[in-house]
Scaffold this active site. Structure first.
Site, mmCIF file in Angstrom:
data_model
loop_
_atom_site.group_PDB
_atom_site.id
_atom_site.type_symbol
_atom_site.label_atom_id
_atom_site.label_comp_id
_atom_site.label_asym_id
_atom_site.label_seq_id
_atom_site.Cartn_x
_atom_site.Cartn_y
_atom_site.Cartn_z
ATOM 1 N N ASP A 29 0.811 -1.219 0.000
ATOM 2 C CA ASP A 29 0.000 0.000 0.000
ATOM 3 C C ASP A 29 0.844 1.269 0.000
ATOM 4 O OD1 ASP A 29 0.953 -0.471 2.546
ATOM 5 O OD2 ASP A 29 -0.986 -0.791 3.452
ATOM 6 N N ASN A 64 -7.551 -2.158 14.177
ATOM 7 C CA ASN A 64 -8.943 -2.424 13.791
ATOM 8 C C ASN A 64 -9.051 -3.666 12.902
ATOM 9 O OD1 ASN A 64 -7.845 -1.575 11.404
ATOM 10 N ND2 ASN A 64 -9.286 0.089 11.024
ATOM 11 N N HIS A 77 -7.290 -4.235 10.088
ATOM 12 C CA HIS A 77 -6.983 -4.090 8.655
ATOM 13 C C HIS A 77 -5.718 -4.855 8.293
ATOM 14 C CE1 HIS A 77 -4.550 -0.075 9.322
ATOM 15 N NE2 HIS A 77 -3.722 -1.093 9.278
ATOM 16 N N GLU A 90 -9.532 -1.868 4.920
ATOM 17 C CA GLU A 90 -10.141 -1.494 6.194
ATOM 18 C C GLU A 90 -11.393 -2.340 6.473
ATOM 19 O OE1 GLU A 90 -8.582 0.331 8.205
ATOM 20 O OE2 GLU A 90 -8.168 2.358 7.512
HETATM 21 C C1 F6R Z 1 1.412 -1.180 5.989
HETATM 22 C C2 F6R Z 1 0.277 -2.044 6.239
HETATM 23 C C3 F6R Z 1 -0.544 -1.934 7.491
HETATM 24 C C4 F6R Z 1 0.301 -2.176 8.741
HETATM 25 C C5 F6R Z 1 -0.568 -2.058 9.988
HETATM 26 C C6 F6R Z 1 0.239 -2.247 11.264
HETATM 27 O O1 F6R Z 1 2.003 -1.515 4.744
HETATM 28 O O2 F6R Z 1 0.016 -2.828 5.414
HETATM 29 O O3 F6R Z 1 -1.560 -2.895 7.423
HETATM 30 O O4 F6R Z 1 0.871 -3.445 8.665
HETATM 31 O O5 F6R Z 1 -1.193 -0.811 10.013
HETATM 32 O O6 F6R Z 1 1.146 -1.210 11.389
HETATM 33 P P1 F6R Z 1 2.252 -1.247 12.537
HETATM 34 O O7 F6R Z 1 3.195 -2.341 12.195
HETATM 35 O O8 F6R Z 1 2.898 0.109 12.472
HETATM 36 O O9 F6R Z 1 1.523 -1.491 13.818
#
Ligand code: F6R
Length: 267
Positions: free
Chosen positions: A84, A156, A158, A163
């Site tokens: 992403d 959440n 995702h 999402e």
């Molecule tokens: C980023 C992504 C997100 C993160 C998630 C957790 O490329 O795909 O799904 O993996 O938001 O983020 P952290 O590791 O910062 O808790």
């Protein structure tokens, strides 16, 4: 120490649900070491390997360990696809996921006169904007399938930026970020607003990978990991989709696994 568990959802496991492997590590450092070893082994044994990469805080130690492990490895045939990117940030913006990957993995491993067998920039893919969503999906279809997709998990549920509410059939697309996600990611933006939109692989894109490795560390992830493993599979907790994948593993540290009291070790 690492503890291997096969997930048995007492009461919620459906007959068609494959077994999910869960490995629990004492510390995030041990988890990172195991994750890096798994990726390095794949790169070193599979010709033309295709990696799916995540950003976020969780994989940073794994990428650091990986860079050390593959410093002498020929990476010129390795292809990568990131999950992403924010919409509205230039790739050079230090808060973009382009910059994140450069800083935490690519910079030390890119092809250069000193490192002729490094990553070829043309093999590294990060989605970029609205007009590129279909092209990105097509590139994954052309160069893939992804051999190993690394995932983190949002508080959440995702995965990527898919999402809650994202259909399981979703492909790469532009999405609106939830308030929860924008709040969680605020620290990287200081007093600036977190972008409202992002481009992300969809759940269906993610599930097409041959293998999935989801990483979660820290007590902040304990509740969503509990929900991911014990709640019914549904788009409202996107990470539950990983339970439908035939070859998926969760690497958790003790803190992220701390609410999994009802799981039972097997094999
Ligand atoms: C980023 C992504 C997100 C993160 C998630 C957790 O490329 O795909 O799904 O993996 O938001 O983020 P952290 O590791 O910062 O808790």
């Amino acid at each position: 120490m690492r503890l291997l568990i096969f997930l048995l959802f007492f009461g919620t496991l459906t007959a068609e649900e494959p077994r999910l492997r869960i490995e629990i590590f004492d510390t995030p450092e041990e988890l990172a070491e195991a994750c890096a070893s798994k990726i390095a082994r794949l790169i070193q044994t599979k010709k033309n390997c295709v990696l799916g990469l995540a950003t976020g805080n969780t994989p940073i130690p794994s990428y650091r360990a990986l860079a050390n492990k593959v410093a002498q490895t020929d990476l010129s045939e390795v292809v990568t696809f990131n999950l992403d990117e924010y919409i509205g940030l230039a790739p050079e913006d230090p808060r973009s996921f382009h910059s994140f990957m450069e800083t935490h993995l690519f910079s030390s491993l890119l092809e250069s006169p000193a490192r002729p067998r490094g990553f070829k920039r043309s093999n590294l893919h990060i989605p970029e904007g609205k007009q590129k969503a279909e092209e990105y999906e097509a590139a994954i279809a052309r160069l893939g399938p992804i051999d190993l997709q690394i995932l983190g998990i949002g508080t959440n549920g995702h995965i990527g930026f898919a999402e809650p509410g994202s259909p399981f059939e979703s492909k790469t697309s532009v999405v609106q970020l939830s308030e929860n996600t924008r709040r969680d990611n605020q620290p990287a933006f200081g007093s600036d607003p977190v972008p409202e939109f992002a481009i992300t692989m969809g759940i269906s894109t993610i599930l097409q990978a041959k293998e999935i490795l989801l990483l979660a560390t820290g007590s902040k992830k304990a509740e969503i990991i509990r929900q991911m493993l014990t709640q019914p599979i549904s788009p409202w907790i996107p990470a539950t989709a990983v339970r439908l994948h035939p070859n998926a593993t969760l690497f958790l540290d003790r803190e992220a696994a701390s609410l999994l009291g009802s799981l039972h070790a097997k094999d």
